[in-house]
Design a protein around this motif. Structure first.
Motif: not given
Lengths: 502, 416
Positions: A16-18, A21-22, A25, A35-37, A39, A96-97
């Motif tokens: 999942d993209s979110v 993204m987390r 970061r 810088e890192a990603a 994707m 699971q949180a």
């Protein structure tokens, strides 16, 4: 400064993209990473990574269904370390949180809509907003316990009338204590369940009576709070009368204790009339009154301890505690003959005045009972002071001393150094809502007193089942040389016995 | 109180009774009455050029060049600054637009009709991801895509929809919610279902295989394709609820990058505005919150009908945008929004919440009473013109809009 670009592709790995993204970061914040990603390799994502300068030669072989891990680092070592971390994060088993259980309704409406079977709202918001919230609760069919004070008498009356029309109990405003069906509300104690019902216009009065009965082996069915003004003329005892109806109908309640300051005579008449129609025996404790004209099913009790004993039908025997014996063991303080009472509980303070007055002492109080002058009064001069430190003048902008006993510290230290004072009389209130360790706090406060400081006489209002554990609190006090009586009434008697010896 | 409750019940009834259908794609000049040359419709409440944020200005310049009102971006900006362009909110013309929300005469727009009440709303076609005008992009690739939408895709979609008659939208949304869309940040399921609905007809009307492939590919590659359709749909649903005296139900929420605007049923077309807040979110590589423009777009119309941030539970991953938000906490967002809404929509349900309907009908009184601001899922634009999207996140509607609205309705009803 040298830079190192590291690209890694995971073929056919979708996330999942979110989530990516987390994770991006997190990885971008690793040491040495510029810088890192992470994707998916879609054309638009590849363009973003190219613009960010994290693709080797500005391109990648990744396709839309491939995950790209791309970064620009200060060194190869930093990049490798970050890649290892990223891969570890991607592959580790997730737990699971505990997010789903975190929701709490923000409004009465949402609580009622979200939980089946709610029937009571405890309202503890600043007084200006309390009446509005209580109306919402009542209109949704909830009984109300209103801990809030500073509610106008007009609002109190209209709320109680609305409640009466809907057959709901409006406990309060300024209702500090209630125990309904075993559930302690606000300042209350863990009690044995049993046949004694309590109707209380005061908080600590209800706590003292319910705890003495519970510790004596009997139990409480319900303790219904009515608020300090219910028996004033403006209110006319609306909640008290409804509480009598409720306890009359409650099969678990065998007998009832009513605790209040002396009511307005008109209201007293209505309430006593109502009691005379009840099939159950009543004990009436109008604290500060000498007597009341009661029907045959009711008996008058001048103190909280007397009320507890009347409800129990027997005297409370406290393993071995005997006022005379205790007093004999205590050396009198030279040249001192006065008692100073420093109270957290308002009704405990009133009971102290009743007992000391009956014992022939000349007392004055900031929360004076009938027949006792308050501090402003000319007659107050030279009298012994019994102070309610929970009164408004001490608690403005501060927590109540039951929550934070430090409000009392300065007064206690001053009293311990005051030459004419022979006994400092204090209460400790435990249970839900109260300070976690009032005994520990008191012990610390008085630790540096001199060898010929006044005696400190205390009682602990609470039960063995309370989180603070009554006997444990008493033990800590005794270990510090504080004399502990089994009830506030006994503490007062012990204080009297000490000063009467000197 | 009774008056307000009854008015809100009526507002909800109208919102829930809507039958939104997608009818056509036609140039905005044909669809939107009163839209003229040298006029630009933008997102949010009214705003003048001098107060527009960077991406809005970038989009305006791009739209001017696209329409041929100026030869290049520099002269386009000058034209706008000199008062050569009339600016109006989309909402004043039955339209909506995401982010900068540019709508001009030659742009093709979706035509959605609410068959129950006969009203229509319009929204331009979603351009896709990357550098796009809605995020303030305005270079040649952006303009070339707009020309293709105008000249190729729009006409093809028009033929397709006319062949189909109409596409019923509520059921697509219902299916999308069960497939992980919340209809603001996530539209991949609805876009896919939509493609499935129109693909055969698109193939039938198309006379050129290459064009057909391009059109199918355009929808297939754009996860957000359905958003613009959903926005027009949402507007057709809330517009019939406008102007019910005493109703405290929100009929529109939108932002222009500078101000947030709220409309409430009981106060008709009046805007209650407050400065927009910054989204909390995650950024693409190379960007951070320093680059972010404040909140923007008419897209919060989907929250107004219970989607987006209100339907977070349908799309748990989206909760990850907020602080330490875990996907398992997504339902908490939806439950919280349930505290500020009048009812649920029984047609749009969330399986993970035991098929609870999405919370619908924001009551400004409940927002003020609970202190819970509506949660809006959103994209984040770069604050400079011409850059585009830099991230995505979640933003709150500012409380000021709601306190003003409560006071205005209280005044109207003569209560103080």
């Amino acid at each position: 400064m040298s830079t190192f670009i590291l690209n890694e592709i995971r073929k056919g790995f979708y996330l999942d993209s979110v989530a990516l993204m987390r994770l991006s970061r997190q990885i971008a914040a690793s040491p040495g990473i510029a810088e890192a990603a992470l994707m998916m390799g879609t054309p638009s994502n590849v363009a973003i990574m190219r613009n960010a300068g994290i693709l080797k030669d500005g391109k990648t072989d990744a396709q839309g269904n491939d995950l790209v891990i791309a970064m620009r680092a200060d060194s190869e070592a930093a990049a490798r370390a970050a890649l290892t971390e990223a891969e570890k994060e991607l592959d580790k088993p997730k737990t699971q949180a505990d997010g789903a259980s975190a929701w709490r309704p923000r409004s009465i409406a949402a609580a009622v809509a979200g939980v089946d079977g709610l029937n009571l709202a405890l309202i503890s918001v600043p007084g200006d907003f309390a009446a509005a919230e209580a109306r919402k609760a009542l209109s949704r069919g909830l009984h109300v316990m209103m801990f809030s004070d500073n509610v106008s008498i007009e609002d109190e009356r209209s709320l109680k009338e609305q409640a009466r029309e809907s057959g709901l109990l409006m406990m309060g405003p300024d209702c500090g204590t209630a125990v309904i069906g075993g559930a302690p509300l606000a300042f209350a104690n863990r009690l044995k369940r049993g046949g004694v019902g309590i109707i209380g216009a005061s908080g600590t009065g209800t706590q003292e009576v319910s705890c003495l009965i519970s510790e004596a082996g009997e139990g409480i069915s319900h303790a219904i709070g009515v608020g300090g003004r219910d028996l004033k003329k403006d209110i006319g005892g609306i909640t008290t009368l409804m509480a009598i109806d409720a306890l009359d109908q409650d099969s678990a309640t065998e007998r009832v204790v009513l605790i209040s300051k002396p009511p307005h005579p008109d209201v007293a008449k209505v309430v006593i009339d109502r009691i005379s129609k009840s099939p159950k025996p009543y004990t009436v404790c109008f604290i500060g009154a000498d007597s009341a004209d009661l029907p045959s099913n009711a008996t008058f009790a001048p103190t909280l301890k007397a009320a507890s004993e009347a409800a129990l039908g027997r005297a409370i025997v406290n393993d071995g505690f005997d006022v005379k014996v205790e007093a004999k063991q205590l050396a009198p303080r030279k040249g001192a003959s006065r008692i100073e009472g420093l109270y957290c509980g308002g009704t405990l303070c009133a009971e102290a005045q009743v007992i000391l007055k009956a014992g022939g002492r000349q007392v004055a109080s900031n929360a004076a009972i009938p027949g006792v002058p308050d501090f402003e009064h000319a007659d107050a001069k030279g009298r012994e002071r019994i102070i309610d430190l929970g009164a408004d003048e001490y608690t403005k902008g501060k927590p109540h001393p039951m929550i934070d006993p430090s409000v009392r510290d300065d007064a206690i230290r001053a009293a311990l150094k005051d030459p004419p004072i022979a006994v400092v009389l204090v209460d400790l209130v435990i249970g839900y809502g109260a300070h976690a360790d009032p005994a520990g706090h008191l012990v610390e406060t008085v630790a540096d007193r001199g060898p010929d400081a006044p005696h400190i006489v205390a009682s602990v209002c609470g039960t063995e089942q309370d989180p603070q554990v009554r006997s444990e609190q008493a033990r800590r006090l005794r270990a510090a040389g504080i004399h502990v009586a089994p009830s506030n009434a006994d503490a007062c008697e012990l204080a009297l016995a000490i000063v009467n010896r000197t | 109180m009774k008056l307000i409750e009854d008015a809100n019940k009526e507002a909800l009834k109208r919102i829930l009774e809507a039958e939104p259908k997608l009818l056509d794609v036609i140039p905005a000049r044909e669809a939107i009455k009163g839209l003229k040359e040298r006029m630009i419709l933008h997102s949010g409440p009214p705003i003048t050029w001098d107060r527009m944020c960077g991406p809005m200005r970038g989009a305006v310049a791009g739209a001017i060049v696209f329409e041929g009102w100026a030869p290049d971006l520099a002269s386009a900006e000058k034209l706008a600054a000199d008062g050569g362009i009339k600016f109006h909110p989309n909402h004043h013309f039955d339209a909506v637009g995401p982010m900068t929300g540019m709508t001009t005469v030659s742009m093709p727009v979706f035509v959605v009709e609410n068959a129950r009440f006969g009203n229509r709303a319009y929204c331009a076609i979603n351009e896709g991801l990357g550098k796009v005008m809605r995020f303030g992009g305005n270079d040649e690739t952006v303009l070339a895509r707009l020309r293709w939408l105008r000249d190729v895709f729009g006409p093809e979609m028009s033929k397709t929809l006319r062949l189909l008659g109409s596409v019923e939208l509520k059921s697509i949304v219902a299916r999308g919610l069960s497939m992980g869309d919340e209809l603001h940040q996530r539209n991949v399921a609805c876009s896919s279902v939509f493609l499935r609905e129109v693909a055969p007809a698109l193939a039938r009307v198309s006379t050129d295989k290459e064009v057909l492939a391009e059109c199918l590919g355009f929808i297939a590659k754009n996860d957000q394709f359905f958003l613009n359709i959903a926005m027009a749909m949402a507007k057709t649903m809330t517009d019939p609820a406008k102007g019910i005296r005493g109703s405290t139900v929100v009929t529109a929420m939108c932002r222009n990058g500078t101000e947030f605007g709220v409309r409430v049923s009981g106060t008709g077309d009046r805007w209650f505005t407050a400065p927009v807040e910054m989204p909390e979110g995650l950024y693409f590589p190379g960007y951070s919150e320093k680059d972010a423009n404040p909140d923007m777009g008419d897209s919060a119309i989907v929250e107004t009908v219970g989607l987006g941030g209100f339907a977070m539970a349908a799309s748990p991953a989206v909760a990850g945008f907020v602080g330490a938000g875990s996907p398992s906490s997504a339902a908490n967002f939806t439950k919280a929004m349930g505290e500020i809404t009048v009812s649920q929509n029984s047609e749009w349900t969330i399986a993970a919440m035991d098929f609870a309907g999405v919370p619908t009908g924001i009551d400004v009184r409940l927002v003020v009473e609970t202190g819970l601001q509506p949660t809006i899922n959103t994209g984040i634009a770069h604050r400079e013109p011409g850059v585009g999207q830099v991230g995505a996140g979640v933003v709150k509607a500012p409380m000021g809009c709601f306190t003003q609205a409560v006071r205005a309705i209280a005044k109207d009803l003569g209560v103080s």
